[in-house]
Design an enzyme around this catalytic site. Structure first.
Site, PDB file in Angstrom:
ATOM      1  N   LYS A 143      -9.922   3.519   4.424  1.00 49.82           N
ATOM      2  CA  LYS A 143      -9.801   3.073   6.038  1.00 49.82           C
ATOM      3  C   LYS A 143      -8.873   3.223   5.989  1.00 49.82           C
ATOM      4  O   LYS A 143      -7.808   2.481   5.451  1.00 49.82           O
ATOM      5  CB  LYS A 143     -10.796   1.904   6.250  1.00 49.82           C
ATOM      6  CG  LYS A 143     -10.452   1.207   7.729  1.00 49.82           C
ATOM      7  CD  LYS A 143      -9.983  -0.099   8.088  1.00 49.82           C
ATOM      8  CE  LYS A 143      -9.632  -0.562   7.956  1.00 49.82           C
ATOM      9  NZ  LYS A 143      -7.839   0.379   8.794  1.00 49.82           N
ATOM     10  N   PRO A 144      -8.431   4.360   7.565  1.00 50.81           N
ATOM     11  CA  PRO A 144      -6.651   3.800   7.083  1.00 50.81           C
ATOM     12  C   PRO A 144      -6.297   2.667   8.104  1.00 50.81           C
ATOM     13  O   PRO A 144      -7.058   2.498   8.842  1.00 50.81           O
ATOM     14  CB  PRO A 144      -5.999   5.561   7.408  1.00 50.81           C
ATOM     15  CG  PRO A 144      -7.569   5.782   8.366  1.00 50.81           C
ATOM     16  CD  PRO A 144      -8.817   5.232   7.261  1.00 50.81           C
ATOM     17  N   ALA A 145      -4.764   2.678   8.307  1.00 44.48           N
ATOM     18  CA  ALA A 145      -4.953   2.287   9.455  1.00 44.48           C
ATOM     19  C   ALA A 145      -4.467   2.696  10.363  1.00 44.48           C
ATOM     20  O   ALA A 145      -4.101   4.052  10.731  1.00 44.48           O
ATOM     21  CB  ALA A 145      -3.009   1.640   9.069  1.00 44.48           C
ATOM     22  N   ARG A 179      -2.246   7.375  -3.585  1.00 46.29           N
ATOM     23  CA  ARG A 179      -1.901   6.383  -5.463  1.00 46.29           C
ATOM     24  C   ARG A 179      -2.905   5.974  -4.880  1.00 46.29           C
ATOM     25  O   ARG A 179      -3.844   5.078  -6.701  1.00 46.29           O
ATOM     26  CB  ARG A 179      -0.800   5.127  -4.492  1.00 46.29           C
ATOM     27  CG  ARG A 179      -0.089   4.860  -5.435  1.00 46.29           C
ATOM     28  CD  ARG A 179       1.516   3.803  -4.944  1.00 46.29           C
ATOM     29  NE  ARG A 179       0.788   2.989  -4.285  1.00 46.29           N
ATOM     30  CZ  ARG A 179       1.895   1.782  -4.178  1.00 46.29           C
ATOM     31  NH1 ARG A 179       3.092   2.668  -4.568  1.00 46.29           N
ATOM     32  NH2 ARG A 179       2.046   0.457  -3.404  1.00 46.29           N
ATOM     33  N   ASN A 199       2.593   2.753   6.867  1.00 48.70           N
ATOM     34  CA  ASN A 199       4.486   2.770   6.659  1.00 48.70           C
ATOM     35  C   ASN A 199       4.133   3.560   6.197  1.00 48.70           C
ATOM     36  O   ASN A 199       5.676   4.235   5.670  1.00 48.70           O
ATOM     37  CB  ASN A 199       4.400   1.368   5.614  1.00 48.70           C
ATOM     38  CG  ASN A 199       4.152   0.344   4.561  1.00 48.70           C
ATOM     39  OD1 ASN A 199       2.609   0.882   4.306  1.00 48.70           O
ATOM     40  ND2 ASN A 199       4.971   0.040   3.958  1.00 48.70           N
ATOM     41  N   GLU A 245      -2.012  -5.098  -3.318  1.00 51.55           N
ATOM     42  CA  GLU A 245      -0.569  -4.234  -2.723  1.00 51.55           C
ATOM     43  C   GLU A 245       0.266  -4.755  -1.614  1.00 51.55           C
ATOM     44  O   GLU A 245      -0.638  -4.381  -0.697  1.00 51.55           O
ATOM     45  CB  GLU A 245       0.082  -2.989  -3.479  1.00 51.55           C
ATOM     46  CG  GLU A 245      -0.974  -1.686  -4.719  1.00 51.55           C
ATOM     47  CD  GLU A 245       0.182  -2.006  -5.044  1.00 51.55           C
ATOM     48  OE1 GLU A 245       1.897  -2.908  -5.814  1.00 51.55           O
ATOM     49  OE2 GLU A 245      -0.064  -1.816  -6.748  1.00 51.55           O
TER      50      GLU A 245
END
Ligand code: NAP
Length: 488
Positions: free
Chosen positions: A185-187, A170, A162, A261
């Site tokens: 590891k990104p989406a 961050r 998102n 988070e």
């Protein structure tokens, strides 16, 4: 539908490979995965589809580099972050377009995210220079207490689709500041922004092996073995509470440090003494930022009865006037949702509320045509048992309900397993403080519809998470405390 030349150029510029040990390489076995534009449902490009072997190679690189990187002078770490901050700002327009193509939000919002993302590098560039410890006498005067801060060590980061850039910086900002190495590891739905960030950090002089990127279509299979590997020291996750729970459980094996988070169900409270203009503006921001696909999105509006009808009407007018379309088009304020299952979930929540007696003020109908669009929707008179008040909507839907008293407002706000953020609109300072104290959330927007800020501790309580990102607290997440008892 062919994409425009400018769009093709920003996509072409991204290295579509894994970034491991400072090298861009194909997945072992050569598999690729498609990245889809949610506004057209068409593929944008293919990228490397990493395997468990690739994941282990990324961890090997992070482990090998940790000692040297941890000993790098703070000035050098700060300098790299600063250079990367500048590059993000200089390239904000093209990075915003790239983000819109893979994620869908309007380009202006993507640009705001790039600026927000860059801000974490600026902030943590400063914080890198302020890592300190302390020195004091034992209370009885016999020995000394020496406290030092050291990097936690190799860290696995898992981020959602998102906010494809900011949810990365961050975590990466404080990790670099603290001297930790990273496997990111990104989406799978939005990997391009993170790959672009890899190129930016490489150009800024970050040594190979400090930041490793693993794109993959099998998140659990590839990251599972890393979480079980005793060389990994930290897991920092942003995503749903459901996946967060699984990862906390897996992390127990090696007693990993974790930062979580997770999801939210933010209440937006409007008291009868509120500035209604400000409340409507705040509501639009808290609800419609990121197409409602934000963990901080106002999920439910609890409005004092004397102002409820007017608020609902005005919110309906404003939301109904927002232009829906592909995020690259002019004046579009609402892009598509990320995929078909997300849109189905939103439609299902709206239908459930209508079936239980809610009134449709505006929206609520899926438009014809390509793209996962859902219109801005306001529901009035939403009954307490409607699912939309209890589940994370993650879409442009604003359910409005009411409360009887200040105590009732606080009780309704807290009636959820989540505890990320709440919004409160009142002009009464005493009430404002009482309500802020009573809310079981990690953050409160007081007469303000947005809380995100690089210098502030972002995070939730209850099932919205563990730990904080941003602020000086964000750096602590990547530091260990060592105490030395000194006999003089
Ligand atoms: P998600 O389904 O939990 O996925 C988040 C990340 O975890 C993705 O990279 C995903 O990879 C990966 N993942 C999924 N299952 C996994 C598993 N079993 N093992 C390891 N990794 C796994 O969440 P999402 O749908 O992307 O994001 C929306 C959620 O994020 C919402 O609940 C939102 O509230 C939350 N969020 C929270 C914050 C915050 O700061 N509190 C900020 C933003 C978003 P793949 O997608 O590639 O499978």
């Amino acid at each position: 539908m062919a994409i425009a030349t400018e769009e093709q150029m920003v996509v072409d510029k991204v290295a579509k490979k894994l970034y491991i040990g400072g090298e861009w390489r194909d997945a072992s076995g050569g598999a690729t995965l498609e990245v889809i534009d949610p506004a057209t449902e068409e593929p944008l490009c293919e990228i490397a589809d990493g395997t468990p072997e690739d994941a282990m190679a990324a961890l090997d690189a992070a482990v090998e580099t940790q000692r040297e990187w941890g000993a790098t002078p703070p000035n050098d770490r700060a300098g790299i972050l600063w250079k990367a901050f500048e590059a993000l700002m200089e390239r904000a327009d093209e990075l915003a377009l790239l983000m819109t193509l893979e994620m869908g939000k309007p380009v202006a919002e993507s640009k705001a995210e790039i600026v927000y993302a860059a801000d974490f590098f600026r902030w943590f560039s400063g914080e890198a220079l302020r890592i300190d410890g302390n020195y004091k006498q034992f209370a009885n005067g016999t020995s000394r207490v020496l406290v030092m801060k050291q990097p936690v060590g190799p860290s696995l980061m898992i981020t959602p689709w998102n906010f494809p850039m900011a949810m990365g910086t961050r975590k990466v900002g404080p990790a670099i500041a603290a001297g930790c190495t990273i496997v990111m590891k990104p989406a799978q739905q939005t990997p391009l922004s993170m790959l672009a960030l890899g190129q930016i950090l490489e150009d800024a002089g970050l040594p190979g092996g400090v930041f490793n990127i693993l794109t993959t279509s099998s998140s659990s299979k590839t990251t599972g073995p890393l979480i079980q590997d005793p060389r990994l020291r930290k897991l920092s996750f942003t995503g749903s509470t459901e996946v967060g729970r699984k990862l906390i459980e897996a992390s127990a094996q090696n007693v990993l440090r974790t930062s979580m988070e997770l999801g939210g169900n933010a209440p937006f409270l409007i008291f009868e003494d509120a500035d209604l203009d400000a409340a409507v503006e705040g509501a639009l921001l808290a609800k419609m930022r990121n197409i409602g696909e934000a963990c901080t999105a106002a999920n439910r509006f609890h409005v004092s009865e004397p102002v409820r009808e007017e608020f609902q009407r005005r919110l309906g007018e404003r939301m109904g006037a927002l232009k829906v379309g592909r995020g690259t088009e002019e004046d579009v304020k609402v892009g598509p949702l990320i995929d078909q299952p997300s849109r189905e979930k939103v439609a299902e929540l709206v239908q459930d509320a209508l079936d239980k007696g809610a009134a449709r003020v505006v929206g609520g109908e899926i438009p014809d045509g390509r793209g996962y669009f859902y219109p801005p929707t306001v529901l009035g008179g939403v009954p307490d048992d409607a699912r939309v008040l209890h589940e994370e909507i993650f879409g442009p839907v604003a359910p409005v309900t009411t409360f009887e008293s200040e105590e009732d407002a606080i009780a309704r706000a807290n009636d959820t397993e989540y505890g990320l953020v709440a919004y409160v609109f009142t002009r009464d300072i005493k009430r404002a403080i009482r309500v802020c104290e009573g809310l079981e959330t990690g953050m409160v927007g007081l007469n303000q519809g947005m809380v995100s800020n690089a210098g502030a501790p972002f995070g939730g309580v209850k099932q919205s998470g563990i730990g904080r990102e941003g602020g000086k607290e964000g750096l602590e997440e990547f530091l260990e405390t060592k105490y030395v008892a000194v006999n003089l």
